[in-house]
Design a protein around this motif. Structure first.
Motif, PDB file in Angstrom:
ATOM      1  N   GLU A  21     -15.325  -3.645   3.551  1.00 27.84           N
ATOM      2  CA  GLU A  21     -15.026  -4.252   2.255  1.00 27.84           C
ATOM      3  C   GLU A  21     -13.567  -4.057   1.864  1.00 27.84           C
ATOM      4  N   VAL A  22     -13.045  -2.882   2.137  1.00 29.77           N
ATOM      5  CA  VAL A  22     -11.638  -2.608   1.833  1.00 29.77           C
ATOM      6  C   VAL A  22     -10.739  -3.504   2.679  1.00 29.77           C
ATOM      7  N   ALA A  23     -11.069  -3.633   3.944  1.00 30.60           N
ATOM      8  CA  ALA A  23     -10.288  -4.503   4.822  1.00 30.60           C
ATOM      9  C   ALA A  23     -10.293  -5.935   4.298  1.00 30.60           C
ATOM     10  N   HIS A  24     -11.445  -6.396   3.868  1.00 28.65           N
ATOM     11  CA  HIS A  24     -11.547  -7.750   3.316  1.00 28.65           C
ATOM     12  C   HIS A  24     -10.637  -7.904   2.100  1.00 28.65           C
ATOM     13  N   GLU A  25     -10.659  -6.929   1.197  1.00 28.07           N
ATOM     14  CA  GLU A  25      -9.843  -6.997  -0.012  1.00 28.07           C
ATOM     15  C   GLU A  25      -8.347  -6.962   0.301  1.00 28.07           C
ATOM     16  N   LEU A  26      -7.966  -6.252   1.347  1.00 28.40           N
ATOM     17  CA  LEU A  26      -6.550  -6.148   1.718  1.00 28.40           C
ATOM     18  C   LEU A  26      -6.103  -7.265   2.654  1.00 28.40           C
ATOM     19  N   GLY A  27      -7.063  -8.023   3.171  1.00 30.69           N
ATOM     20  CA  GLY A  27      -6.717  -9.122   4.077  1.00 30.69           C
ATOM     21  C   GLY A  27      -6.302  -8.654   5.457  1.00 30.69           C
ATOM     22  N   ILE A  28      -6.845  -7.523   5.890  1.00 29.62           N
ATOM     23  CA  ILE A  28      -6.562  -7.010   7.227  1.00 29.62           C
ATOM     24  C   ILE A  28      -7.888  -6.730   7.936  1.00 29.62           C
ATOM     25  N   LYS A  29      -7.819  -6.435   9.216  1.00 28.36           N
ATOM     26  CA  LYS A  29      -9.035  -6.161   9.976  1.00 28.36           C
ATOM     27  C   LYS A  29      -9.532  -4.739   9.723  1.00 28.36           C
ATOM     28  N   ALA A  30     -10.851  -4.583   9.789  1.00 25.78           N
ATOM     29  CA  ALA A  30     -11.463  -3.274   9.574  1.00 25.78           C
ATOM     30  C   ALA A  30     -10.957  -2.256  10.594  1.00 25.78           C
ATOM     31  N   GLY A  31     -10.719  -2.697  11.812  1.00 31.47           N
ATOM     32  CA  GLY A  31     -10.190  -1.803  12.842  1.00 31.47           C
ATOM     33  C   GLY A  31      -8.820  -1.262  12.478  1.00 31.47           C
ATOM     34  N   THR A  32      -8.017  -2.080  11.818  1.00 29.05           N
ATOM     35  CA  THR A  32      -6.699  -1.634  11.363  1.00 29.05           C
ATOM     36  C   THR A  32      -6.844  -0.537  10.317  1.00 29.05           C
ATOM     37  N   VAL A  33      -7.773  -0.735   9.383  1.00 31.07           N
ATOM     38  CA  VAL A  33      -8.022   0.292   8.363  1.00 31.07           C
ATOM     39  C   VAL A  33      -8.469   1.581   9.038  1.00 31.07           C
ATOM     40  N   ARG A  34      -9.426   1.481   9.957  1.00 32.91           N
ATOM     41  CA  ARG A  34      -9.924   2.677  10.649  1.00 32.91           C
ATOM     42  C   ARG A  34      -8.812   3.377  11.424  1.00 32.91           C
ATOM     43  N   ASN A  35      -7.997   2.598  12.123  1.00 30.60           N
ATOM     44  CA  ASN A  35      -6.894   3.184  12.892  1.00 30.60           C
ATOM     45  C   ASN A  35      -5.911   3.905  11.974  1.00 30.60           C
ATOM     46  N   GLN A  36      -5.559   3.280  10.853  1.00 29.56           N
ATOM     47  CA  GLN A  36      -4.613   3.904   9.931  1.00 29.56           C
ATOM     48  C   GLN A  36      -5.203   5.159   9.300  1.00 29.56           C
ATOM     49  N   ILE A  37      -6.493   5.142   8.999  1.00 29.88           N
ATOM     50  CA  ILE A  37      -7.130   6.343   8.467  1.00 29.88           C
ATOM     51  C   ILE A  37      -7.062   7.461   9.505  1.00 29.88           C
ATOM     52  N   SER A  38      -7.372   7.138  10.757  1.00 33.27           N
ATOM     53  CA  SER A  38      -7.332   8.142  11.829  1.00 33.27           C
ATOM     54  C   SER A  38      -5.932   8.709  12.024  1.00 33.27           C
ATOM     55  N   GLU A  39      -4.924   7.853  11.900  1.00 34.62           N
ATOM     56  CA  GLU A  39      -3.529   8.275  12.072  1.00 34.62           C
ATOM     57  C   GLU A  39      -2.991   8.993  10.843  1.00 34.62           C
ATOM     58  N   GLY A  40      -3.724   8.904   9.738  1.00 34.53           N
ATOM     59  CA  GLY A  40      -3.243   9.507   8.499  1.00 34.53           C
ATOM     60  C   GLY A  40      -2.230   8.652   7.774  1.00 34.53           C
ATOM     61  N   SER A  41      -2.137   7.368   8.129  1.00 33.50           N
ATOM     62  CA  SER A  41      -1.138   6.505   7.507  1.00 33.50           C
ATOM     63  C   SER A  41      -1.731   5.500   6.515  1.00 33.50           C
ATOM     64  N   PHE A  42      -3.048   5.517   6.325  1.00 32.03           N
ATOM     65  CA  PHE A  42      -3.639   4.594   5.363  1.00 32.03           C
ATOM     66  C   PHE A  42      -3.272   5.078   3.968  1.00 32.03           C
ATOM     67  N   PRO A  43      -2.785   4.188   3.100  1.00 24.35           N
ATOM     68  CA  PRO A  43      -2.232   4.614   1.818  1.00 24.35           C
ATOM     69  C   PRO A  43      -3.246   5.002   0.742  1.00 24.35           C
ATOM     70  N   VAL A  44      -4.533   4.843   1.029  1.00 27.07           N
ATOM     71  CA  VAL A  44      -5.567   5.148   0.040  1.00 27.07           C
ATOM     72  C   VAL A  44      -6.486   6.218   0.622  1.00 27.07           C
ATOM     73  N   PRO A  45      -6.790   7.254  -0.153  1.00 28.55           N
ATOM     74  CA  PRO A  45      -7.675   8.297   0.374  1.00 28.55           C
ATOM     75  C   PRO A  45      -9.087   7.781   0.627  1.00 28.55           C
ATOM     76  N   ASN A  52     -20.884   7.503   7.350  1.00 30.79           N
ATOM     77  CA  ASN A  52     -20.081   6.388   6.852  1.00 30.79           C
ATOM     78  C   ASN A  52     -18.850   6.865   6.105  1.00 30.79           C
ATOM     79  N   ARG A  53     -17.792   6.072   6.182  1.00 33.64           N
ATOM     80  CA  ARG A  53     -16.547   6.356   5.477  1.00 33.64           C
ATOM     81  C   ARG A  53     -16.441   5.404   4.298  1.00 33.64           C
ATOM     82  N   TYR A  54     -15.996   5.960   3.158  1.00 33.34           N
ATOM     83  CA  TYR A  54     -15.886   5.181   1.938  1.00 33.34           C
ATOM     84  C   TYR A  54     -14.525   5.367   1.291  1.00 33.34           C
ATOM     85  N   ILE A  55     -14.179   4.398   0.449  1.00 36.49           N
ATOM     86  CA  ILE A  55     -12.966   4.462  -0.355  1.00 36.49           C
ATOM     87  C   ILE A  55     -13.370   4.157  -1.785  1.00 36.49           C
TER      88      ILE A  55
END
Length: 76
Positions: A21-45, A52-55
């Protein structure tokens, strides 16, 4: 106009969003969100509950509102 968190809450009727859902709202792929979360670079906690992971919509809304304010300031 309502803030982004309010609008997201009204759309989804809950205070947490899935990665998809977050990926949809940001207009990016869910895999990108997951990758950025794993890397610690996603801007939202985010947080994990069970498997499951939630925001939180408030955190995502704040992020979107801040980006909107920056965009408006750059036009001035």
């Amino acid at each position: 106009m309502a803030n982004a968190a309010t609008m997201l809450y009204m759309k989804y009727d809950r205070v947490r969003l899935t990665v998809d859902e977050v990926a949809h709202e940001l207009g990016i792929k869910a895999g990108t969100v997951r990758n950025q979360i794993s890397e610690g670079s996603f801007p939202v906690p985010s947080y994990v509950e069970g498997r499951n992971r939630y925001i939180d919509v408030r955190a995502l809304g704040q992020y979107l509102d801040e980006r909107h304010a920056e965009a408006l300031a750059s036009l001035a």
